[in-house]
Design an enzyme around this catalytic site. Structure first.
Site, PDB file in Angstrom:
ATOM      1  CB  CYS A   1       5.549  -0.467  -2.595  1.00 59.19           C
ATOM      2  SG  CYS A   1       6.778  -1.113  -1.847  1.00 59.19           S
ATOM      3  CB  THR A   2       4.275  -5.238   0.885  1.00 59.65           C
ATOM      4  OG1 THR A   2       5.290  -5.576   0.383  1.00 59.65           O
ATOM      5  CG2 THR A   2       3.021  -5.738  -0.102  1.00 59.65           C
ATOM      6  CG  HIS A   3       8.948  -2.045   2.007  1.00 60.91           C
ATOM      7  ND1 HIS A   3       8.983  -2.894   1.102  1.00 60.91           N
ATOM      8  CD2 HIS A   3      10.341  -2.124   2.543  1.00 60.91           C
ATOM      9  CE1 HIS A   3      10.113  -3.809   1.194  1.00 60.91           C
ATOM     10  NE2 HIS A   3      10.822  -3.147   2.228  1.00 60.91           N
TER      11      HIS A   3
ATOM     12  CB  CYS B   1       6.928  -8.641  -3.266  1.00 59.13           C
ATOM     13  SG  CYS B   1       8.132  -7.702  -4.202  1.00 59.13           S
ATOM     14  CG  ASN B   2       2.501  -4.415  -4.876  1.00 58.83           C
ATOM     15  OD1 ASN B   2       1.210  -4.386  -5.271  1.00 58.83           O
ATOM     16  ND2 ASN B   2       2.599  -4.207  -3.659  1.00 58.83           N
TER      17      ASN B   2
ATOM     18  N   GLY C   1      13.049  -2.925  -6.509  1.00 57.59           N
ATOM     19  CA  GLY C   1      12.313  -1.901  -7.198  1.00 57.59           C
ATOM     20  C   GLY C   1      13.146  -1.454  -8.499  1.00 57.59           C
TER      21      GLY C   1
ATOM     22  CG  ASP D   1       8.549  -8.237   0.335  1.00 61.51           C
ATOM     23  OD1 ASP D   1       8.271  -7.649  -0.723  1.00 61.51           O
ATOM     24  OD2 ASP D   1       9.155  -7.401   1.292  1.00 61.51           O
ATOM     25  CB  SER D   2      12.256  -7.703  -2.150  1.00 56.57           C
ATOM     26  OG  SER D   2      11.523  -6.431  -1.520  1.00 56.57           O
TER      27      SER D   2
ATOM     28  CD  GLU E   1      14.351  -2.840   3.025  1.00 55.32           C
ATOM     29  OE1 GLU E   1      15.307  -3.281   2.805  1.00 55.32           O
ATOM     30  OE2 GLU E   1      13.208  -3.597   2.951  1.00 55.32           O
TER      31      GLU E   1
END
Ligand code: DGL
Length: 272
Positions: A192-194, A73-74, A43, A10-11, A158
């Protein structure tokens, strides 16, 4: 020889929400998680930049023995996956596999909408790529897809500000903008995986009747199915139940923040 860990990329931290579900369903395998925290969020980056960063991270995981890498990560799935699958793998790594999170989600989305109207919330990169619109309509042409980009959500998450009252404006505003597109939306996909970290606020903000969908379990189910269909890949996977975590950023900052996403304390190393 069963020596290959599954790579999860992922980012930054978001992929840990997907890794949680994968590790719960398939605890027997070895995993290496890589978060590109030094260069996240992805993003708003261009296609070329996201492709370059993602490929570098995938190649780093390959160099550590991963035969199979999941882009959890999308944004990376939307912008880099196709080129990696169609160009880089055949040319340089014909035996390796890279999978994303968009197709497995699109494949099952019909199970979660009665009215056949789905709202998709994601980063600008994911939304502008139109990947969900295209993938969902490939499987289900009768489903209407409404999209809303939520560029402030990843920075809030974040910075651990997402559950503070200061986040309320942006949560309410993006939900309002999505719901204003159609009164018939009955399923909202957090693409979005966040975003699963915002669930408590989203449940209070979106109408009660809305099915709010996160991707962890969907991606984990799809991986179970993939490994059943690809015994040649499965046979190479290491099975010591070992999890390693790497970040391109600061490992102590990663460890401090990552447990919120992964649901347990972890210790990371610097990506070298
Ligand atoms: N978690 C990522 C996703 O699923 C992207 C976050 C970002 O780097 O912008 O899209």
């Amino acid at each position: 020889m069963q020596t290959s860990p599954i790579g999860i990329f992922d980012s930054g931290y978001g992929g840990l929400t997907v890794f949680r579900s994968i590790a719960d369903q398939l605890p027997e395998y070895d995993y290496i998680y890589l978060g590109d925290n030094a260069r996240s969020p992805y993003g708003d980056h261009s296609f070329d930049t996201i492709y370059k960063y993602t490929l570098e991270c995938v190649e780093w995981l390959f160099a550590r023995g991963c035969q199979l890498v999941i882009l959890a990560c999308n944004t990376a799935s939307a912008k880099a996956l196709r080129t990696i699958q169609q160009k880089d793998l055949p040319a340089k790594y014909p035996d390796r596999r890279v999978l994303g999170v968009i197709r497995p989600t699109a494949e099952v989305i019909d199970q979660f909408t009665q009215h056949k109207q789905v709202g998709v919330m994601g980063t600008r990169g994911t939304v502008n790529s139109q990947s969900y619109l295209l993938e969902i309509n490939k499987f289900f042409p009768d489903i209407k897809v409404f999209q809303q980009s939520c560029p402030m959500w990843v920075p809030l998450i974040e910075n651990n500000e997402h559950l503070q009252t200061g986040a309320d404006f942006f949560v309410q505003e993006y939900c309002r903008l999505l719901m204003a597109q159609s009164a018939g939306i009955d399923c909202v996909l957090l693409a979005c995986t966040h975003y699963p970290l915002l669930l408590p606020k989203l449940k209070n903000t979106l109408p009660e009747t809305i099915n709010i969908l996160t991707q962890g379990e969907i991606v984990a189910n799809s991986l179970v199915d993939y490994l059943e269909r690809h015994p040649e890949i499965e046979a190479k996977l290491a099975r010591a139940g070992k999890k390693s975590f790497y970040t391109s950023g600061d490992p102590s900052a990663f460890d401090e923040h990552a447990s919120v996403f992964f649901g347990e304390a972890l210790k990371s190393e610097k990506m070298a």
